[in-house]
Design an enzyme around this catalytic site. Structure first.
Site, mmCIF file in Angstrom:
data_model
loop_
_atom_site.group_PDB
_atom_site.id
_atom_site.type_symbol
_atom_site.label_atom_id
_atom_site.label_comp_id
_atom_site.label_asym_id
_atom_site.label_seq_id
_atom_site.Cartn_x
_atom_site.Cartn_y
_atom_site.Cartn_z
ATOM 1 N N LYS A 42 -13.342 1.550 -44.032
ATOM 2 C CA LYS A 42 -13.502 2.994 -44.241
ATOM 3 C C LYS A 42 -13.364 3.205 -45.974
ATOM 4 C CE LYS A 42 -11.535 7.285 -42.357
ATOM 5 N NZ LYS A 42 -10.412 7.641 -41.444
ATOM 6 N N ARG A 91 -4.129 19.245 -34.972
ATOM 7 C CA ARG A 91 -4.532 20.727 -35.515
ATOM 8 C C ARG A 91 -5.172 21.258 -34.406
ATOM 9 N NH1 ARG A 91 -7.371 17.442 -40.356
ATOM 10 N NH2 ARG A 91 -7.311 15.813 -38.401
HETATM 11 P P1 ADP Z 1 -6.429 9.302 -39.960
HETATM 12 O O1 ADP Z 1 -7.553 8.698 -40.698
HETATM 13 O O2 ADP Z 1 -5.439 8.449 -39.302
HETATM 14 O O3 ADP Z 1 -7.014 10.569 -39.171
HETATM 15 P P2 ADP Z 1 -5.560 11.421 -41.948
HETATM 16 O O4 ADP Z 1 -4.973 11.115 -43.372
HETATM 17 O O5 ADP Z 1 -6.900 12.305 -41.965
HETATM 18 O O6 ADP Z 1 -5.553 9.846 -41.155
HETATM 19 O O7 ADP Z 1 -4.711 11.871 -40.937
HETATM 20 C C1 ADP Z 1 -3.449 11.346 -40.855
HETATM 21 C C2 ADP Z 1 -2.734 12.441 -39.546
HETATM 22 O O8 ADP Z 1 -2.327 13.558 -40.067
HETATM 23 C C3 ADP Z 1 -3.279 12.502 -38.343
HETATM 24 O O9 ADP Z 1 -2.402 12.532 -37.157
HETATM 25 C C4 ADP Z 1 -3.719 13.750 -38.531
HETATM 26 O O10 ADP Z 1 -4.402 14.344 -37.332
HETATM 27 C C5 ADP Z 1 -2.805 14.539 -39.301
HETATM 28 N N1 ADP Z 1 -3.453 15.631 -40.054
HETATM 29 C C6 ADP Z 1 -4.455 15.523 -41.303
HETATM 30 N N2 ADP Z 1 -4.578 16.705 -41.670
HETATM 31 C C7 ADP Z 1 -3.677 17.660 -41.063
HETATM 32 C C8 ADP Z 1 -3.145 18.974 -41.151
HETATM 33 N N3 ADP Z 1 -3.931 19.742 -42.044
HETATM 34 N N4 ADP Z 1 -2.389 19.441 -40.561
HETATM 35 C C9 ADP Z 1 -1.560 18.916 -39.855
HETATM 36 N N5 ADP Z 1 -1.727 17.288 -39.660
HETATM 37 C C10 ADP Z 1 -2.875 16.804 -40.238
#
Ligand code: ADP
Length: 179
Positions: A42, A91
């Site tokens: 990624k 979310r």
């Molecule tokens: P991944 O690639 O593992 O999805 P992210 O950094 O996008 O990594 O997200 C990490 C975690 O945080 C995941 O569980 C995701 O659902 C959660 N997450 C991402 N954005 C939010 C948000 N705005 N509010 C709550 N949880 C979030």
């Protein structure tokens, strides 16, 4: 018995939604380790060390939070750290299917580790790192959605890329108007 939780993710970059989950988790567990996944497949906008330092600064006010990175299976990493809980943020409904699969697969791989889902404040429930990058790329503001350090770095990073991508020779009309 102290309960250690791991909160894994890409955090490219960390948003206030992630921080909301970290704060909630820090009240629930004795210790929470924010674990950045090293994923060569990624392509990230921010390098691993940069993401790590940003997260460290953004969570420095919360005493029982630390930041680390890992690769390989999450359950192996959790086992190594002595964590019994994996925290994930939930979310909208769109997160559910993927998270459900992951949680059940992780349970199959190691039934001693429990996945706990937490909901952020509704202000962040539409927020994602991907969307933040897209908005900045298109010239919009993400104030209040990410830590100010992230906002500055995003502006510099994406702005640079955009300038490079759109630098074209000036047209005759532009040269004339510049005098
Ligand atoms: P991944 O690639 O593992 O999805 P992210 O950094 O996008 O990594 O997200 C990490 C975690 O945080 C995941 O569980 C995701 O659902 C959660 N997450 C991402 N954005 C939010 C948000 N705005 N509010 C709550 N949880 C979030």
């Amino acid at each position: 018995m102290k309960v250690l939780a791991v909160y894994p993710g890409s955090f490219d970059p960390v948003t206030n939604g992630h921080l909301d989950i970290i704060r909630r988790g820090s009240r629930l567990f004795d210790r929470i380790v924010v674990a950045i996944l090293r994923n060569p497949e990624k392509e990230a906008l921010f390098g691993l060390q940069e993401r790590r330092r940003i997260l460290q600064r953004a969570t420095s006010g919360i005493p029982n939070v630390s930041v680390d990175s890992f690769d390989g299976l999450l359950v192996d990493y959790a086992q190594r750290r002595g964590a019994r809980v994996i925290v994930r943020g939930l979310r909208a409904l769109s997160d559910f299917e993927y998270e459900f699969q992951m949680a059940l697969m992780n349970r199959r791989l190691d039934s001693s580790i429990e996945t706990v889902f937490m909901m952020p404040s509704e202000a962040y429930s539409y927020l994602s790192s991907r969307l933040v990058k897209e908005v900045v790329r298109l010239g919009g503001s993400v104030t209040g959605l990410v830590p100010s350090e992230v906002e500055l770095r995003l502006g510099a990073r994406v702005g640079n890329r955009r300038r490079k991508a759109t630098r074209k020779p000036a047209t005759r009309a532009q040269r004339r108007s510049r005098g």
